[in-house]
Design an enzyme around this catalytic site. Structure first.
Site, short mmCIF file in Angstrom:
data_model
loop_
_atom_site.label_atom_id
_atom_site.label_comp_id
_atom_site.label_asym_id
_atom_site.label_seq_id
_atom_site.Cartn_x
_atom_site.Cartn_y
_atom_site.Cartn_z
N ARG A 66 58.90 -67.17 -17.18
CA ARG A 66 58.43 -66.83 -18.52
C ARG A 66 57.12 -66.05 -18.36
NH1 ARG A 66 62.82 -67.78 -19.63
NH2 ARG A 66 63.68 -69.22 -21.18
N GLU A 91 57.96 -60.45 -25.92
CA GLU A 91 59.23 -59.74 -25.66
C GLU A 91 59.90 -59.36 -26.97
OE1 GLU A 91 61.60 -62.13 -23.03
OE2 GLU A 91 60.13 -62.03 -21.43
N HIS A 126 64.24 -58.86 -19.27
CA HIS A 126 64.67 -60.27 -19.30
C HIS A 126 66.19 -60.39 -19.13
CE1 HIS A 126 63.43 -64.48 -20.88
NE2 HIS A 126 64.44 -64.58 -20.05
C1 DGY Z 1 67.02 -68.64 -19.66
O1 DGY Z 1 68.18 -69.04 -19.60
O2 DGY Z 1 66.07 -69.38 -19.94
C2 DGY Z 1 66.79 -67.21 -19.38
O3 DGY Z 1 65.46 -66.89 -19.36
C3 DGY Z 1 67.55 -66.38 -20.38
O4 DGY Z 1 68.84 -66.26 -19.94
#
Ligand code: DGY
Length: 320
Positions: A238, A267, A286
């Site tokens: 993140r 984002e 992402h």
């Molecule tokens: C998640 O699954 O947390 C990813 O960051 C998005 O697919």
């Protein structure tokens, strides 16, 4: 009356078919744009189940407007977009999609690591834009991955899958995690180290920690200062785990060599984020779990969890 489900993005019809047979399924019909907040709040007033994506802010205000809500199922393994405390208070089940995305996210992580180390995006861009003018002895030279030291911060399932890939590149593997993985240490030779030691020794630092109050800003100016000047930072977890201002400074001043980022504090990343103009940053939107099979697999898990809760069964992958 049928129980109602609201889905905040357009999803695969095949996955939705079993739900449509039993429930009143409503969906925001855009794949790429978030449902506007006012529409989401209107929709939740009547729903029994809410199927969300990371971009949806499932906060106290939303929960309070959803008196019938029984389950929120998030199309991600991460769930930092959902206020779990409020969900717990109100007895609402939250589920996510672990497991199914492990290998796919590890593939992307390793791909981003290679692309950043070997400056692939920059080189590709020059070929396409006519800026490849001649073969140059030191042109596009990057960092070797084979035989280098990899430091994984957050050794969950995805971390272990990245480490397994790294073994094929003869890398030494250091990791830092809340708990030690003794089996993996014995079986694969992964070495547990404190965070500062990892940052000081690794040629590639890969962030895979979950987003929690403890991990926000975990990699700041001090931590970046511990890294080698030749080191590469990869963040696929993140954005807010890394202090972006400190990262910009470290990259600009040559305190670290490069960064590969699949995630950002905000984002989609705003175009005026200064990281986007640095040549030593490789950026992606992402896409860690973005393979066709995996995304459909994630949707199936969400669909099944919603079905289970609405039919009175305990769902798998319950977060709270
Ligand atoms: C998640 O699954 O947390 C990813 O960051 C998005 O697919």
């Amino acid at each position: 009356m049928k129980q109602r489900i609201f889905i905040t993005r357009k999803l695969d019809d095949g996955v939705l078919a079993p739900l449509r047979e039993k429930f009143d399924v409503r969906m925001w019909e855009s794949e790429s744009e978030s449902v506007p907040r006012d529409i989401l709040l209107q929709e939740v007033a009547e729903v029994d189940a809410l199927w969300t994506v990371l971009a949806d802010n499932v906060d106290r205000e939303l929960f309070e407007m959803a008196p019938k809500l029984k389950v929120v199922s998030n199309l991600a393994v991460g769930h930092n977009n959902i206020d779990l405390e409020v969900a717990k208070e109100r007895g609402i089940i939250v589920t996510n999609t672990p497991g199914v995305l492990t290998e796919t996210t590890a593939d992307l992580t390793f791909g981003l690591l290679l692309a950043t180390a070997r400056r692939l995006m920059e080189a590709e861009n020059d070929v396409r834009t006519g800026n490849w003018t001649s073969w140059s002895p030191m042109g596009y030279t990057g960092m070797d991955v084979g035989g280098a030291t990899l430091g994984i911060v957050g050794m969950g399932r995805i971390g272990e899958a990245v480490a397994r890939r790294a073994k094929g590149f003869d890398m030494r593997i250091l990791y830092h995690n809340r708990s030690r993985k003794m089996d993996a240490e014995v079986e694969h030779g992964f070495e547990y180290v404190e965070l500062d030691a990892l940052l000081g020794e690794a040629d590639f630092v890969v962030i895979l920690a979950p987003y929690t109050p403890e991990t926000v800003g975990m990699i700041g100016a001090r931590e970046l200062g511990l890294m080698k000047k030749t080191a590469v930072l990869i963040n696929v977890a993140r954005g807010a785990i890394v202090d972006e201002v400190a990262l910009y400074d470290a990259l600009k001043n040559g305190d670290i060599w490069a960064a590969g980022l699949d995630v950002f504090t905000t984002e989609p990343v705003p175009q005026d984020n200064p990281l986007l103009i640095l040549p030593n940053v490789t950026v992606l939107p992402h896409i860690g779990s973005a393979s066709i099979t995996t995304r459909l697999g994630m949707m199936k898990l969400n669909g099944q969890a919603i079905m289970d809760v609405l039919e009175g069964r305990e769902p798998e992958n319950r977060v709270v």
